[in-house]
Design a protein around this motif. Structure first.
Motif, PDB file in Angstrom:
ATOM      1  N   ARG A 164       5.073   5.922  17.230  1.00 58.48           N
ATOM      2  CA  ARG A 164       3.644   5.782  17.506  1.00 58.48           C
ATOM      3  C   ARG A 164       2.914   4.821  16.573  1.00 58.48           C
ATOM      4  NH1 ARG A 164       0.402  10.838  18.719  1.00 58.48           N
ATOM      5  NH2 ARG A 164      -0.848   9.130  19.555  1.00 58.48           N
ATOM      6  N   ILE A 165       3.596   4.315  15.556  1.00 58.68           N
ATOM      7  CA  ILE A 165       2.856   3.526  14.562  1.00 58.68           C
ATOM      8  C   ILE A 165       2.293   2.216  15.110  1.00 58.68           C
ATOM      9  CG2 ILE A 165       3.858   4.456  12.414  1.00 58.68           C
ATOM     10  CD1 ILE A 165       5.740   2.032  12.458  1.00 58.68           C
ATOM     11  N   PHE A 166       2.844   1.734  16.273  1.00 59.05           N
ATOM     12  CA  PHE A 166       2.303   0.499  16.854  1.00 59.05           C
ATOM     13  C   PHE A 166       1.155   0.783  17.828  1.00 59.05           C
ATOM     14  CE2 PHE A 166       6.628  -0.651  15.595  1.00 59.05           C
ATOM     15  CZ  PHE A 166       6.373  -1.784  14.846  1.00 59.05           C
ATOM     16  N   GLY A 194      -8.173   1.981   3.460  1.00 56.58           N
ATOM     17  CA  GLY A 194      -9.175   1.180   4.178  1.00 56.58           C
ATOM     18  C   GLY A 194      -8.722   0.734   5.545  1.00 56.58           C
ATOM     19  N   GLY A 195      -7.521   1.150   5.980  1.00 57.26           N
ATOM     20  CA  GLY A 195      -7.026   0.717   7.293  1.00 57.26           C
ATOM     21  C   GLY A 195      -7.647   1.522   8.424  1.00 57.26           C
ATOM     22  N   SER A 196      -7.612   0.929   9.619  1.00 57.27           N
ATOM     23  CA  SER A 196      -8.162   1.650  10.769  1.00 57.27           C
ATOM     24  C   SER A 196      -7.065   1.943  11.800  1.00 57.27           C
ATOM     25  CB  SER A 196      -9.255   0.813  11.419  1.00 57.27           C
ATOM     26  OG  SER A 196      -8.725  -0.456  11.743  1.00 57.27           O
ATOM     27  N   GLY A 197      -5.829   1.643  11.448  1.00 55.98           N
ATOM     28  CA  GLY A 197      -4.730   1.910  12.384  1.00 55.98           C
ATOM     29  C   GLY A 197      -4.566   0.827  13.437  1.00 55.98           C
ATOM     30  N   LEU A 198      -5.178  -0.333  13.200  1.00 56.82           N
ATOM     31  CA  LEU A 198      -5.052  -1.426  14.185  1.00 56.82           C
ATOM     32  C   LEU A 198      -4.062  -2.504  13.721  1.00 56.82           C
ATOM     33  CD1 LEU A 198      -8.760  -1.981  15.303  1.00 56.82           C
ATOM     34  CD2 LEU A 198      -6.895  -1.074  16.670  1.00 56.82           C
ATOM     35  N   GLY A 199      -3.717  -2.442  12.418  1.00 55.83           N
ATOM     36  CA  GLY A 199      -2.895  -3.506  11.832  1.00 55.83           C
ATOM     37  C   GLY A 199      -1.598  -3.759  12.580  1.00 55.83           C
ATOM     38  N   LEU A 200      -0.790  -2.720  12.774  1.00 54.23           N
ATOM     39  CA  LEU A 200       0.517  -2.922  13.418  1.00 54.23           C
ATOM     40  C   LEU A 200       0.378  -3.244  14.907  1.00 54.23           C
ATOM     41  CD1 LEU A 200       2.839  -0.284  11.697  1.00 54.23           C
ATOM     42  CD2 LEU A 200       2.818  -2.756  11.414  1.00 54.23           C
ATOM     43  N   GLY A 252       8.107   5.514   3.146  1.00 61.96           N
ATOM     44  CA  GLY A 252       8.828   5.666   4.419  1.00 61.96           C
ATOM     45  C   GLY A 252       7.950   6.334   5.474  1.00 61.96           C
ATOM     46  N   ILE A 253       8.478   6.398   6.676  1.00 58.89           N
ATOM     47  CA  ILE A 253       7.702   6.963   7.802  1.00 58.89           C
ATOM     48  C   ILE A 253       8.534   8.067   8.447  1.00 58.89           C
ATOM     49  CG2 ILE A 253       6.553   6.404  10.005  1.00 58.89           C
ATOM     50  CD1 ILE A 253       6.589   3.423   8.966  1.00 58.89           C
ATOM     51  N   ALA A 254       7.897   9.181   8.736  1.00 57.72           N
ATOM     52  CA  ALA A 254       8.611  10.316   9.343  1.00 57.72           C
ATOM     53  C   ALA A 254       9.088   9.938  10.742  1.00 57.72           C
ATOM     54  CB  ALA A 254       7.682  11.517   9.418  1.00 57.72           C
ATOM     55  N   ASP A 303      -5.739  10.790   6.197  1.00 59.02           N
ATOM     56  CA  ASP A 303      -6.543  10.801   4.963  1.00 59.02           C
ATOM     57  C   ASP A 303      -6.075   9.730   3.990  1.00 59.02           C
ATOM     58  OD1 ASP A 303      -7.201  14.365   4.772  1.00 59.02           O
ATOM     59  OD2 ASP A 303      -8.215  12.699   5.785  1.00 59.02           O
ATOM     60  N   ARG A 304      -4.725   9.691   3.840  1.00 56.65           N
ATOM     61  CA  ARG A 304      -4.189   8.739   2.883  1.00 56.65           C
ATOM     62  C   ARG A 304      -4.466   7.307   3.371  1.00 56.65           C
ATOM     63  NH1 ARG A 304       2.108   8.206   2.344  1.00 56.65           N
ATOM     64  NH2 ARG A 304       1.690   7.177   4.320  1.00 56.65           N
ATOM     65  N   SER A 305      -4.278   7.106   4.676  1.00 58.84           N
ATOM     66  CA  SER A 305      -4.507   5.773   5.219  1.00 58.84           C
ATOM     67  C   SER A 305      -5.950   5.347   5.049  1.00 58.84           C
ATOM     68  CB  SER A 305      -4.143   5.727   6.697  1.00 58.84           C
ATOM     69  OG  SER A 305      -2.757   5.736   6.818  1.00 58.84           O
ATOM     70  N   GLY A 361      11.758   4.440   1.890  1.00 58.89           N
ATOM     71  CA  GLY A 361      11.286   3.085   2.212  1.00 58.89           C
ATOM     72  C   GLY A 361      11.440   2.719   3.682  1.00 58.89           C
ATOM     73  N   SER A 362      10.912   1.534   4.014  1.00 64.23           N
ATOM     74  CA  SER A 362      10.902   1.075   5.411  1.00 64.23           C
ATOM     75  C   SER A 362      11.322  -0.376   5.476  1.00 64.23           C
ATOM     76  CB  SER A 362       9.489   1.164   6.002  1.00 64.23           C
ATOM     77  OG  SER A 362       8.864   2.359   5.648  1.00 64.23           O
ATOM     78  N   MET A 363      11.811  -0.769   6.649  1.00 68.71           N
ATOM     79  CA  MET A 363      12.096  -2.187   6.857  1.00 68.71           C
ATOM     80  C   MET A 363      11.598  -2.585   8.249  1.00 68.71           C
ATOM     81  SD  MET A 363      15.429  -4.473   6.328  1.00 68.71           S
ATOM     82  CE  MET A 363      16.491  -4.129   7.674  1.00 68.71           C
ATOM     83  N   GLN A 419       0.814  -1.225   0.000  1.00 68.16           N
ATOM     84  CA  GLN A 419       0.000   0.000   0.000  1.00 68.16           C
ATOM     85  C   GLN A 419       0.844   1.270   0.000  1.00 68.16           C
ATOM     86  OE1 GLN A 419      -2.477  -0.697   3.371  1.00 68.16           O
ATOM     87  NE2 GLN A 419      -4.127  -1.610   2.170  1.00 68.16           N
ATOM     88  N   HIS A 420       2.048   1.191   0.595  1.00 68.66           N
ATOM     89  CA  HIS A 420       2.847   2.403   0.720  1.00 68.66           C
ATOM     90  C   HIS A 420       4.025   2.454  -0.248  1.00 68.66           C
ATOM     91  CE1 HIS A 420       0.680   2.185   4.594  1.00 68.66           C
ATOM     92  NE2 HIS A 420       0.513   3.470   4.325  1.00 68.66           N
ATOM     93  N   THR A 421       4.014   1.523  -1.225  1.00 68.58           N
ATOM     94  CA  THR A 421       5.104   1.537  -2.213  1.00 68.58           C
ATOM     95  C   THR A 421       4.541   1.946  -3.576  1.00 68.58           C
ATOM     96  OG1 THR A 421       6.211  -0.218  -0.997  1.00 68.58           O
ATOM     97  CG2 THR A 421       6.935   0.102  -3.257  1.00 68.58           C
ATOM     98  N   PHE A 435      -5.024   2.408  16.661  1.00 68.07           N
ATOM     99  CA  PHE A 435      -5.724   3.431  15.869  1.00 68.07           C
ATOM    100  C   PHE A 435      -4.813   4.542  15.367  1.00 68.07           C
ATOM    101  CE2 PHE A 435      -9.349   1.818  18.444  1.00 68.07           C
ATOM    102  CZ  PHE A 435     -10.104   1.322  17.400  1.00 68.07           C
ATOM    103  N   TYR A 436      -3.501   4.389  15.562  1.00 72.70           N
ATOM    104  CA  TYR A 436      -2.623   5.457  15.078  1.00 72.70           C
ATOM    105  C   TYR A 436      -2.377   5.291  13.576  1.00 72.70           C
ATOM    106  CZ  TYR A 436       0.972   8.924  14.639  1.00 72.70           C
ATOM    107  OH  TYR A 436       1.668  10.030  14.240  1.00 72.70           O
ATOM    108  N   ARG A 437      -2.587   6.360  12.850  1.00 70.97           N
ATOM    109  CA  ARG A 437      -2.341   6.325  11.402  1.00 70.97           C
ATOM    110  C   ARG A 437      -1.524   7.534  10.995  1.00 70.97           C
ATOM    111  NH1 ARG A 437      -8.467   5.275   9.729  1.00 70.97           N
ATOM    112  NH2 ARG A 437      -8.591   7.000  11.172  1.00 70.97           N
TER     113      ARG A 437
END
Ligand code: ADP
Length: 446
Positions: free
Chosen positions: A387-389, A404-410, A379-381, A398-400, A433-435, A350-352, A392-394
C-alpha cells in the motif's frame, strides 16, 4: 455495489439496454431466418413442380390429336391414368420409376383438363374438395379443412389444333407448412430466451460496472483524504491566529512567531496542492511531456552530492556506487527523474537511524538501467508494503507526520516512473532496512 442506489439504477438501465438491443437483434435475426428459409423452400418447391410439369408437357404433346381426347398413347405414357367419371380406387397402379414415381408418393397429383377446365383424367393422390381451375399458371389453394396445395397448369397443344387442354401438376403443402410452423414455434420461444438474455444482461452489467464502482470508491476515498490532509494545516493556522487575536497585547517576537507558524502551515498546504496538481497532470498526460536525453550517471552523482548535507545533518552515511563504465542514458524529463531520486533518498534519510548507511547504486541490465536506493533503516512491515504507493498512504501516520510527509511522495515517484515506461519495486524487512529499485528503459544508441 448493491447498497449504492445510483449504481443499482445505472446497472438496471445498462441491463435493460443490453436486453432490448440483444432482444431486438435476436428477433430481427429470427424473422430474417424465417423469411429466408420460407423463400428457399418455396423456390425449391416451384422448381420441382415446374420441372415435372415441363417434362410431362413435352412428353404428352406429340401424342395429342383432338382437343379433349385421350388416346391410348397418352395412357401408355402415363400408366395408371384414371379417366374422369371412372372409379379407379381398386385399380392397382404398377410401380413407376423416374418422374412418374412421384405421383405414387403422398400429396402429389396430376390432372389433364380440357379447354373449359373440366377434368379429363387424373393420376396420383387426388385432393378432396379442392376447386378445379386451369388458370392462372400458378395456384395456391386450400380445401375446407385448411389443407393447402400448390399447383402449376401448363397449356397443351394438339398436333392439328392450337389448344388441346391443360396438364396440371400439384402437391400438398403439408410438409412445407409443418416446417414453417416448427420454425414459428421456435421463434415463439423467444420470450424464454429474452428472459435468459435479461438475466445474463443483469450479470454482465454488474461485471461491466465493477471497475467503475471501484474507481468511484477510490475517488471518494481520495476526496476524503485530500479534505483530511488540507484540514490539518488549515486548522493549525486558524487556531494559532485565533489564540493570538485573543491576547490584549502582542510583542514583536510573538507576532513573528505567529507569522512563522502560519507560514509553515501555508507552506505545507502549498506543497500538498502542488503534489496533487502534479499527480493530476501526470494522470491526464500519461507519458512524460519533456523528453530529452538524460545521463543517469550524472544524475545519480548530482543528487547524491546535493543530498549529502541532509544526510550529514541526520548523521547517516550516503554514498553512490556507479557499477558500470558505460554512460546510461534514458529519454525523459530530467527534472522529474531528479525528483524521483530526491524523494527516495529523503525517505531513506528520514527512516534511517543515526550512523546508518544509504547506498544509491546505478547498474546496467538488459537494455535497462537499474537505480537502487538501499538503506539500513526501520524497514516496512509486509502488510504495509503493497500500500505504500497509494495516494496519502502512510505507515504509522504519527511518525510520518513528524517527517512532514503527506503520503504522496511514493505515489508521485511511481507516476513519474510509469510516465517514463519504467517500473519501481521495493524489498523491505521490518528493522532491517529497505531497497527501492527503479528500472528504466535505456535509449538504444545506433
Ligand atoms: P511521505 O510523502 O509522507 O513521505 P511516501 O509516499 O513517500 O510518504 O511514503 C509512504 C510511506 O512509506 C511512509 O509512511 C513511510 O513510512 C514509508 N516509507 C517510504 N520510504 C521508506 C523507507 N526508505 N524506509 C521505511 N519506510 C519508508
Amino acid at each position: 455495489m448493491h447498497q449504492n442506489k445510483l449504481f443499482n439504477l445505472m446497472r438496471l438501465r445498462l441491463a435493460a439496454w443490453y436486453a432490448v438491443v440483444i432482444g431486438f437483434l435476436m428477433l430481427l435475426f429470427g424473422f430474417s431466418m424465417y423469411q429466408i428459409m420460407a423463400q428457399v423452400h418455396w423456390h425449391a418447391l416451384d422448381q420441382e413442380l415446374e420441372t415435372v410439369a415441363g417434362i410431362l408437357h413435352d412428353g404428352l404433346e406429340p401424342d395429342l390429336t383432338k382437343p379433349g381426347q385421350i388416346v391410348s398413347e397418352v395412357q401408355e405414357f402415363l400408366p395408371g391414368l384414371c379417366m374422369a367419371n371412372i372409379d379407379c380406387s381398386s385399380t392397382v397402379v404398377p410401380s413407376q420409376r423416374h418422374i412418374l414415381g412421384l405421383f405414387q408418393q403422398e400429396g402429389y397429383y396430376l390432372r389433364l383438363l380440357d379447354l373449359s377446365g373440366a377434368t379429363l383424367a387424373t393420376l396420383g393422390n387426388q385432393p378432396q374438395g379442392l376447386p378445379i381451375s386451369a388458370k392462372p399458371l400458378w395456384q395456391t389453394i386450400a380445401n375446407s379443412q385448411g389443407d393447402r396445395y400448390h399447383q402449376i397448369s401448363m397449356p397443351l397443344q394438339a398436333t392439328n389444333s392450337p389448344f388441346w387442354g391443360y396438364v396440371q401438376v400439384g402437391r400438398s403443402l403439408r410438409d412445407f407448412d409443418e416446417h414453417l410452423i416448427m420454425i414459428k414455434r421456435f421463434l415463439l420461444a423467444s420470450p424464454v430466451v429474452l428472459l435468459l438474455v435479461t438475466i445474463v444482461s443483469w450479470w454482465m452489467a454488474g461485471l461491466a460496472m465493477r471497475p467503475v464502482y471501484r474507481s468511484y470508491n477510490q475517488i471518494q476515498q481520495f476526496t476524503a483524504d485530500v479534505a483530511h490532509e488540507l484540514r490539518t494545516p488549515l486548522a493549525a493556522a486558524q487556531t494559532t491566529v485565533e489564540s493570538v487575536l485573543q491576547m490584549p497585547h502582542l510583542s514583536e517576537s510573538e507576532v513573528r512567531l505567529t507569522l512563522q507558524t502560519v507560514e509553515r502551515q501555508n507552506g505545507r498546504l502549498s506543497q500538498i496542492v502542488q503534489d496533487l496538481l502534479m499527480l493530476a497532470r501526470m494522470d491526464i498526460q500519461g507519458l512524460a511531456q519533456k523528453r530529452q536525453l538524460c545521463c543517469l550517471n550524472d544524475l545519480v552523482n548530482d543528487v547524491v552530492e546535493e543530498m549529502a548535507a541532509l544526510a550529514l545533518v541526520a548523521d547517516v552515511m550516503l554514498t553512490d556506487q556507479v557499477q558500470t563504465r558505460q554512460y546510461l542514458k534514458v529519454l525523459g524529463d530530467e527534472e522529474q527523474l531528479y525528483r524521483v531520486l530526491t524523494n527516495l533518498i529523503t525517505n531513506a534519510i528520514q527512516h534511517t537511524p543515526k550512523n546508518g548507511n544509504i547506498v544509491v547504486a546505478l547498474r546496467h541490465a538488459d537494455h535497462h538501467a537499474l537505480i537502487s536506493v538501499q538503506d539500513t533503516g526501520s524497514g516496512i512491515a509486509p502488510e504495509d508494503l503493497p500500500r505504500i504507493f497509494d495516494r496519502f498512504y502512510r505507515v504509522e501516520s504519527d511518525r510520518s507526520r513528524s517527517t512532514g510527509g503527506s503520503g504522496l511522495g511514493l505515489s508521485i515517484v511511481q507516476s513519474i516512473i510509469q510516465a517514463h515506461q519504467g517500473t519501481i519495486q521495493v524489498q523491505s524487512q521490518l528493522g532491517n532496512g529497505s531497497m527501492f529499485t527503479v528500472r528504466l528503459p535505456l535509449v538504444r544508441m545506433s
